[in-house]
Design an enzyme around this catalytic site. Structure first.
Site, mmCIF file in Angstrom:
data_model
loop_
_atom_site.group_PDB
_atom_site.id
_atom_site.type_symbol
_atom_site.label_atom_id
_atom_site.label_comp_id
_atom_site.label_asym_id
_atom_site.label_seq_id
_atom_site.Cartn_x
_atom_site.Cartn_y
_atom_site.Cartn_z
ATOM 1 C CG ASP A 87 -1.943 1.015 1.271
ATOM 2 O OD1 ASP A 87 -1.908 1.911 0.416
ATOM 3 O OD2 ASP A 87 -2.802 0.959 2.172
ATOM 4 C CG ASP A 95 -9.486 3.178 1.374
ATOM 5 O OD1 ASP A 95 -8.692 3.033 0.417
ATOM 6 O OD2 ASP A 95 -9.141 3.144 2.563
#
Ligand code: GLA
Length: 384
Positions: A150, A208
């Site tokens: 990430d 997200d």
């Protein structure tokens, strides 16, 4: 002469050995979109060894494993500091990562983990910067099978981003252990164009997801146009599932599952597997819907028609049939149709409802149905 040939073979062998670690990430790792579970959407920072074991138990007991789910992925917040040698340590929530991996493997499942190319992860835990080689070796030693990497707190140009991902890909390769590489950088810099070249088996295409229809729909329907970049071994990832987390109604979750399946998206459940209603289990394990996602042809579906909030999507399947989703994004039920000329069917065709698991009938020229608000009618159409 003999020694010349041996010399030549030696040089070729050395070149191959040097080149191998830099070859593309093993495509056989994800010939179909990865299926599994990830801790973040439900547990976030509350994930611990117990929750991960419970997820593995429930994946087996619920029938998800038999339906094809395999990865149990620990997201952010498992990391402690490094030891004197620089080796990453799990924090008190994960007393023994190797034992946890052994447990997950004993169930016939695989274990995934999370890190970041920066010094710190998104949640402020220890990242892999400067320790990529050590971390890859540690993961392999523990028995890790999947890494979500990430970007988050990293900075730098596109070239630096590519270098960071390539560095971890090569480090993973050198472990000799097959480890799926999941890129997470929210779709910046058109990652779908270069994600495969830096070793990504999948790459997030968006920010997200949250557990609401508005966000799920915005993400899912915005994937249109990215279909040419996905295929066996390398997939667009519109983020993990929210099915079963409670923020959407039944029709909305059915839309979520159908849309992800037609997109050939990775199916990484994000709910508490140990507490599922029968409806959630049915949504996650409907074999006919999962077969759409996992079709060996590996084609990501796309939008073939749109009229305001009414969208018709199609995914070509290996057996020549076409999966069609009639998606109604407005707040009232409406009749919708798919024109067979838009999906390359010229004869009569059998229409099969994938959620109801039955044939609706034989149709010519078009198929129409009432679609609930925020809902979908999801069918497989096969020419007769
Ligand atoms: C980012 C990712 C999420 C999750 C969190 C963890 O926001 O996009 O999926 O991994 O970090 O901190």
């Amino acid at each position: 002469m003999k020694s010349k040939i041996f010399g030549y073979l030696f040089v070729v062998g050395c070149c191959l050995a040097l080149a191998l670690p830099f070859a593309a990430q093993d495509k056989n790792l994800a010939l179909t979109p990865p299926m599994g579970w990830n801790s973040w959407n439900h547990f976030a920072a509350r994930v611990d060894d117990k929750a991960v074991r419970a997820a593995a138990d429930a994946m087996v007991a619920s029938g998800m494993k038999d339906a094809g789910y395999v990865y149990i992925n620990i997201d952010d917040t498992w990391e402690a500091k490094r030891d004197a040698q620089g080796l990453i340590q799990p924090n008190e929530k994960f007393p023994d990562m190797k034992a946890l991996a052994d447990y997950v493997h004993s169930k016939g499942l695989k274990l995934g983990i999370y890190s970041s190319p920066a010094a710190k992860t998104c949640a402020g835990f220890e990242g892999s910067l400067g320790h990529e080689e050590q971390d890859a070796q540690t993961y392999a030693k523990w028995g890790i099978d999947y890494l979500k990497y990430d970007w988050c707190k990293s900075s730098g140009s596109l070239d630096e981003m590519k270098t960071s991902y390539t560095k971890m890909r090569d480090a993973l390769k050198r472990t000799g252990r097959p480890i799926v590489l999941s890129l997470c950088q929210y779709g910046w810099n058109k990652v779908w164009v270069w994600g495969e070249s830096v070793g990504g088996n999948l790459w997030r295409t968006t920010g997200d997801i949250t557990d609401e229809y508005r966000m799920m729909a915005e993400i899912g329907f915005n994937q249109n146009g990215l279909e040419k970049y996905a295929g066996p071994g390398h997939w667009n990832d519109p983020d993990m599932l929210e099915v079963g987390n409670g923020g959407m109604n039944d029709d909305e979750y059915r839309t979520h599952m159908s849309l992800w399946a037609i997109l050939a998206a990775p199916l990484i459940a994000g709910n508490d597997l140990s507490k599922m209603t029968p409806y959630t289990v049915e949504l996650l394990t409907n074999r006919e819907v999962l077969a759409v996602d996992q079709d060996p042809l590996g084609k990501q579906g796309s939008r073939i028609a749109q009229e305001g909030p009414f969208e018709v999507w199609m995914k070509p399947m290996a057996d020549g049939s076409k999966v069609v989703g009639l998606f109604n994004r407005q707040r009232f039920a409406e009749e919708m149709a798919v024109d067979f000329s838009q999906i390359g069917i010229t004869s009569e065709a059998i229409v099969h409802d994938l959620w109801l698991k039955n044939d609706v009938g034989t149709f010519k020229d078009k198929f129409s149905a009432f679609v609930p608000r925020h809902g979908v009618v999801f069918v497989r159409i096969k020419a007769k």
